[in-house]
Design an enzyme around this catalytic site. Structure first.
Site, PDB file in Angstrom:
ATOM      1  N   LYS A  35       0.816  -1.219   0.000  1.00 43.19           N
ATOM      2  CA  LYS A  35       0.000   0.000   0.000  1.00 43.19           C
ATOM      3  C   LYS A  35       0.849   1.269   0.000  1.00 43.19           C
ATOM      4  CE  LYS A  35      -0.558   0.371   5.023  1.00 43.19           C
ATOM      5  NZ  LYS A  35      -1.507   0.489   6.141  1.00 43.19           N
ATOM      6  N   LYS A  37       5.366   2.338   0.080  1.00 36.35           N
ATOM      7  CA  LYS A  37       6.571   2.182  -0.724  1.00 36.35           C
ATOM      8  C   LYS A  37       7.244   0.858  -0.404  1.00 36.35           C
ATOM      9  CE  LYS A  37       7.789   7.066  -1.326  1.00 36.35           C
ATOM     10  NZ  LYS A  37       8.867   8.076  -1.128  1.00 36.35           N
ATOM     11  N   CYS A  42      11.061  -0.927   7.854  1.00 34.59           N
ATOM     12  CA  CYS A  42      12.507  -0.911   8.053  1.00 34.59           C
ATOM     13  C   CYS A  42      13.172   0.193   7.244  1.00 34.59           C
ATOM     14  CB  CYS A  42      13.114  -2.261   7.691  1.00 34.59           C
ATOM     15  SG  CYS A  42      14.908  -2.307   7.859  1.00 34.59           S
ATOM     16  N   GLY A 114      -4.372  -4.873   0.046  1.00 32.66           N
ATOM     17  CA  GLY A 114      -4.868  -6.208  -0.253  1.00 32.66           C
ATOM     18  C   GLY A 114      -5.623  -6.840   0.900  1.00 32.66           C
ATOM     19  N   GLY A 188      12.052   2.020  27.790  1.00 31.24           N
ATOM     20  CA  GLY A 188      13.509   1.924  27.743  1.00 31.24           C
ATOM     21  C   GLY A 188      13.981   0.663  27.072  1.00 31.24           C
ATOM     22  N   ILE A 191      14.262   0.549  20.963  1.00 30.27           N
ATOM     23  CA  ILE A 191      13.961   1.780  20.234  1.00 30.27           C
ATOM     24  C   ILE A 191      14.080   2.988  21.149  1.00 30.27           C
ATOM     25  CG2 ILE A 191      12.177   3.033  18.959  1.00 30.27           C
ATOM     26  CD1 ILE A 191      11.145   0.314  17.964  1.00 30.27           C
ATOM     27  N   GLU A 210      10.896   3.842  32.256  1.00 31.19           N
ATOM     28  CA  GLU A 210      10.757   2.430  31.902  1.00 31.19           C
ATOM     29  C   GLU A 210       9.969   1.677  32.973  1.00 31.19           C
ATOM     30  OE1 GLU A 210      10.668  -1.352  30.801  1.00 31.19           O
ATOM     31  OE2 GLU A 210      11.261   0.260  29.441  1.00 31.19           O
ATOM     32  N   ARG A 280       5.704  -2.779  19.447  1.00 29.75           N
ATOM     33  CA  ARG A 280       4.983  -2.702  18.184  1.00 29.75           C
ATOM     34  C   ARG A 280       3.876  -3.741  18.138  1.00 29.75           C
ATOM     35  NH1 ARG A 280       7.507   0.509  14.603  1.00 29.75           N
ATOM     36  NH2 ARG A 280       6.345  -0.386  12.856  1.00 29.75           N
ATOM     37  N   HIS A 452      45.657  -7.774  15.260  1.00 23.82           N
ATOM     38  CA  HIS A 452      45.949  -6.721  16.240  1.00 23.82           C
ATOM     39  C   HIS A 452      46.485  -5.496  15.511  1.00 23.82           C
ATOM     40  CE1 HIS A 452      47.451  -4.798  19.895  1.00 23.82           C
ATOM     41  NE2 HIS A 452      48.591  -4.568  19.234  1.00 23.82           N
TER      42      HIS A 452
END
Length: 473
Positions: A35, A37, A42, A114, A188, A191, A210, A280, A452
């Site tokens: 629907k 792009k 992400c 859809g 916390g 994200i 948090e 989410r 190293h």
């Protein structure tokens, strides 16, 4: 009029478009319905734009600390409009890359929304897809297989209304035209901490509230404590064990205020903006699942180990099935689902072998079990830790906070988990991921020659420390 395909993918995010490419490689006729792009959350509202902003914030912070590198700079400034323009340029370049890959694979991309249909004249079984295009026209696709990859969106707290201006999620924050002077971040987790680090580097006053007793609550406890220590050192206010009271939300011109219950009583917080970062939720609504036998439990589509739903020809992957809501996980799930459709031998995904990353400053990365998880599962564990402080490359780089922690089974010497916090650890965790896939032991990692000076020497030294054989500690 209907069109037939071997596979229709509902959702053109990372999982969806990668699955489409793999299906095309296997000779399938494929269509992707998106629907928005191609690239999904992400690319357009998550991983890529946030990391672009994090990089600009890191450069700005480094310039302000130039004196410690012997570099003197005057009148260091931040042009946030150009920061945003750079971010958009990166996103657009990658978007064009995905469009090219769709053309290369002869994959049909259809712009529209859809919905899955039940048994009908188009198909004797559920799985046909009715598409509503932006012009209002409708199309019908009839696939042999259907892959649901509709993704997720930011979750909010009941009663806490997102107005998109003063009370926002990461979606709106990514579009800010100018930075606020102060922000309260509710949540916390990964994200929330990435945004806290980024905004602090940009010069914003940040408070993180948090609910759990520590930030990054799914990380190994020592990693969480180290991140909290380092963020507090940067003057980020962190309040844990705090239950936000949505009904207390008050907004006025240039100010947002909210309260939270803590062990010490109710605390009040105020700032110019409130950023809600509490996870989410899956996009399962209005896509026609009620017309099928597909089950939704706790807000996520139920699948088996091959990502089949209760309708065996309909698969689902990515954020919409819950689990690890990560782009690279969705991609791998999509590949496995398509290969299963094609009749290839597929080994179910072992999620304990998936690397997970947090892109703040410092970075955090892990794969496998935390120490607490390993002990709770009955393992007799042995642990090796090695700090970045004595490493030459870390000192040269100017960032030597953090450490690598390796957890092994004391009885079998099997590698159970690797946890890192420090500079560029998100680029180093793949070594640990490969070690998990190959069932390597700390001895094998420790005796792999690491160049190293590099930051990766910390992995070698931590592995040697598991058996008390580290050289530099």
């Amino acid at each position: 009029m209907s069109q037939e395909y071997d596979l229709v993918v509902l959702g053109g995010g990372t999982g969806g478009y990668v699955a489409a490419i793999r299906a095309s490689q296997l000779g399938m006729k494929v269509a992707v319905v998106e629907k928005g792009k191609m690239g999904g959350t992400c690319l357009h509202r998550g991983c890529i734009p946030s990391k672009a902003l994090l990089r600009s914030a890191e450069v700005f912070a480094t310039l302000k600390e130039g004196d410690k590198y012997g570099v003197t700079a005057e009148k260091i400034g931040l042009d946030f409009a150009r920061v945003q323009a750079r971010k958009e340029g990166i996103v657009e370049q990658l978007h064009k890359g995905i469009q090219y890959l769709m053309k290369k694979g002869n994959i049909t991309v259809i712009e529209g929304f859809g919905r899955v249909m039940g048994p009908s004249i188009f198909s004797p079984q559920a799985g046909a897809v009715r598409i509503e295009t932006p012009s209002g026209e409708q199309e019908m696709l009839v696939p042999r297989f259907l892959l649901l990859a509709t993704g997720s969106r930011p979750r909010t707290l009941p009663g806490l209304t997102i107005d998109g201006k003063q009370v926002v999620t990461s979606d709106e924050a990514l579009q800010w035209e100018q930075l606020p002077s102060s922000v309260v971040i509710v949540g916390g987790g990964v994200i929330g901490i990435e945004w806290a680090s980024m905004l602090n580097d940009f010069g914003v006053e940040v408070t993180v509230v948090e609910y759990a007793d520590r930030i990054l609550p799914t990380e190994d406890e020592e990693i969480s404590k180290e991140m909290a220590r380092l963020l507090k050192k940067r003057k980020i206010n962190i309040v844990t064990g705090a239950r936000v009271l949505p009904e207390s939300l008050e907004t006025s011109e240039g100010k947002v205020a909210i309260q939270a219950e803590t062990a010490g009583g109710v605390q009040s917080f105020s700032a110019e903006k409130l950023l809600v970062s509490v996870g989410r939720q899956a996009n399962v609504e209005n896509i026609g699942l009620e017309a099928t036998e597909i089950k939704v439990e706790n807000g996520f589509i139920s699948v088996n180990e091959y990502f089949q739903t209760a309708e065996s020809h309909i698969y689902a992957i990515g954020d919409v099935i819950g689990g690890l809501q990560l782009a690279h996980v969705a991609s791998h799930e999509g590949i496995l689902a398509v290969e299963h459709m094609a009749g290839l031998a597929v080994e179910p995904l072992d999620y304990t072998k998936v690397p997970k990353c947090t892109y703040g400053r410092p970075e955090v990365a892990n794969v496998g079990l935390t120490e607490a998880e390993a002990r709770s599962q009955g393992f007799d564990v042995k642990v090796g830790k090695f700090s970045f402080k004595p490493l030459g490359k870390a000192l040269v780089h100017g960032e030597n906070d953090g450490f690598v922690k390796i957890i092994a089974d004391a009885k079998t010497n099997d590698l159970l988990g690797v946890h890192m916090i420090g500079p560029h650890v998100t680029d180093m965790i793949s070594e640990a991921g490969l070690a998990r896939v190959l069932d390597a032991t700390p001895w094998e990692i420790g005796h792999t020659i690491h160049p190293h000076p590099t930051l990766s020497e910390a992995i070698m030294e931590a592995a040697l420390t598991v058996d008390g054989k580290a050289i530099h500690s």
